[in-house]
Design an enzyme around this catalytic site. Structure first.
Site, mmCIF file in Angstrom:
data_model
loop_
_atom_site.group_PDB
_atom_site.id
_atom_site.type_symbol
_atom_site.label_atom_id
_atom_site.label_comp_id
_atom_site.label_asym_id
_atom_site.label_seq_id
_atom_site.Cartn_x
_atom_site.Cartn_y
_atom_site.Cartn_z
ATOM 1 N N ALA A 31 5.298 -2.050 6.169
ATOM 2 C CA ALA A 31 5.911 -2.672 4.840
ATOM 3 C C ALA A 31 5.107 -2.539 3.676
ATOM 4 O O ALA A 31 4.955 -3.407 2.940
ATOM 5 C CB ALA A 31 6.609 -3.982 5.274
ATOM 6 N N GLU A 34 2.388 -1.679 -3.481
ATOM 7 C CA GLU A 34 1.375 -1.368 -4.097
ATOM 8 C C GLU A 34 0.109 -1.922 -3.816
ATOM 9 O O GLU A 34 -1.024 -1.212 -4.028
ATOM 10 C CB GLU A 34 1.959 -1.815 -5.776
ATOM 11 C CG GLU A 34 1.324 -0.991 -6.854
ATOM 12 C CD GLU A 34 1.370 0.699 -6.733
ATOM 13 O OE1 GLU A 34 2.216 1.014 -6.403
ATOM 14 O OE2 GLU A 34 0.532 1.236 -7.293
ATOM 15 N N HIS A 36 -1.221 -2.496 -0.576
ATOM 16 C CA HIS A 36 -1.662 -1.389 0.223
ATOM 17 C C HIS A 36 -2.077 0.042 -0.409
ATOM 18 O O HIS A 36 -2.980 0.577 0.144
ATOM 19 C CB HIS A 36 -0.516 -1.219 1.395
ATOM 20 C CG HIS A 36 -0.061 -2.246 2.090
ATOM 21 N ND1 HIS A 36 0.977 -3.060 2.169
ATOM 22 C CD2 HIS A 36 -0.770 -2.941 3.072
ATOM 23 C CE1 HIS A 36 1.160 -3.881 2.799
ATOM 24 N NE2 HIS A 36 -0.045 -4.206 3.466
ATOM 25 N N GLU A 147 -8.352 -8.461 -0.804
ATOM 26 C CA GLU A 147 -9.088 -9.913 -1.148
ATOM 27 C C GLU A 147 -7.925 -10.914 -0.935
ATOM 28 O O GLU A 147 -8.523 -12.086 -1.097
ATOM 29 C CB GLU A 147 -9.876 -9.981 -2.303
ATOM 30 C CG GLU A 147 -11.307 -8.895 -2.194
ATOM 31 C CD GLU A 147 -12.179 -9.111 -3.084
ATOM 32 O OE1 GLU A 147 -11.585 -9.575 -4.437
ATOM 33 O OE2 GLU A 147 -13.112 -8.815 -3.311
ATOM 34 N N GLN A 152 -9.269 -13.892 5.869
ATOM 35 C CA GLN A 152 -9.197 -12.772 6.759
ATOM 36 C C GLN A 152 -10.384 -11.933 6.822
ATOM 37 O O GLN A 152 -11.047 -11.614 7.883
ATOM 38 C CB GLN A 152 -7.844 -12.003 6.758
ATOM 39 C CG GLN A 152 -7.839 -10.610 7.539
ATOM 40 C CD GLN A 152 -6.431 -10.031 7.368
ATOM 41 O OE1 GLN A 152 -5.358 -10.526 8.390
ATOM 42 N NE2 GLN A 152 -6.357 -9.065 6.783
#
Ligand code: PAF
Length: 282
Positions: A31, A34, A36, A147, A152
């Site tokens: 999915a 921008e 990614h 970030e 995570q």
């Protein structure tokens, strides 16, 4: 761009790519947006080849979270990655990632506690487990993460250090700054769930977060600034707030005021049924 969904062809594909120089990995659940693609572009700047993984990881979804509803758009995502010059798409099947009898879980203590770890029990075990497997499968020279999911990133860095993955497996874990819409909202696959009204109201999240940081930098106590932040979010259309806390950037330990470790303000709030998160340095 080569697409593989099984481990044997993956191994030979990465061996071939690595002959040309450093290989970067961008792990995703698809999915793509921008945010990614910004990770992919940064990966291309830093490596000879880029591998992207797309795997909707069942182990990081809670019992009350809808795994089946998570968007799966492999054909669209694949076209976007091809256009960005990605060399390899690793899109394993669930059976390739977790074959019958799979029994190993990675739990990263400390950094996984609190924030999203408290709101989503088991979530970071699932993330650490799949990212460790992705690192071992692709053995990249560097891996890039957004970030926006700061906790995570802290969990993955801790896991890589603790399991000695950092040198022999992945040389560098790179955090890439959050990509934002024009009104400041952090890009996220979840923004697609917002109605037009909710989308307009959602801009209150980065705005109120920045205002709280300005107040803290101006001498307000963290408690007062966080109370004002929560009130702003509720007045701005958010239905509820999961957390609004300042924590150490590496340790993710709670901070009640300025300390030795740089702090970050972490916020998670729900607008309608959609949960949005953000974080900024204090
Ligand atoms: O951030 C994500 O998309 C996922 O948590 C990750 C890192 C790809 C692991 O499934």
């Amino acid at each position: 761009m080569q697409t593989v969904s099984q481990l044997v062809p993956l191994r030979s594909a990465v061996d071939t790519l690595r002959q040309d120089g450093p290989l970067a990995l961008v792990p995703t659940m698809g999915a793509l947006h921008e945010g990614h693609l910004t990770l992919v572009r940064e990966a291309r700047r830093q490596a000879a080849h880029v591998a992207v993984s797309i795997f909707v990881n069942p182990r990081q979804f809670g019992a009350n979270e809808d795994l089946d509803a998570y968007p799966r758009q492999l054909a669209r995502d694949s076209a976007l990655l091809e256009a960005e010059g990605v060399s390899l798409l690793w899109a394993p099947t669930v059976e390739a990632m977790y074959p019958a009898g799979y029994a190993t879980n990675i739990a990263v203590e400390g950094v996984s506690a609190g924030l999203c770890g408290a709101a989503r029990p088991g979530h970071f075990d699932g993330v650490a487990t799949v990212v460790c497997k992705l690192f071992n499968q692709v053995r990249p020279d560097l891996a890039l993460f957004g970030e926006k999911d700061w906790q995570q990133l802290a969990v993955i860095r801790r896991m890589a250090r603790d399991l000695d993955l950092t040198r022999p497996v992945v040389d560098r874990i790179v955090g890439v700054p959050t990509v934002r819409e024009a009104d400041g909202l952090a890009m996220s696959s979840r923004n697609a769930y917002l109605t037009a009204d909710q989308r307009a109201q959602a801009a209150c999240l980065p705005r109120a977060t920045r205002a709280a940081i300005t107040a803290m930098q101006g001498g307000a106590t963290y408690a007062a600034a966080l109370a004002a932040l929560k009130a702003d979010l509720l007045a701005g259309g958010f239905a509820s707030i999961d957390y609004a806390e300042v924590r150490g950037a590496d340790s993710i330990a709670l901070q009640q005021g300025p300390g030795d470790e740089p702090g970050r303000l972490f916020v998670a709030a729900r607008i309608g049924s959609t949960r949005l998160i953000d974080n900024l340095p204090v």
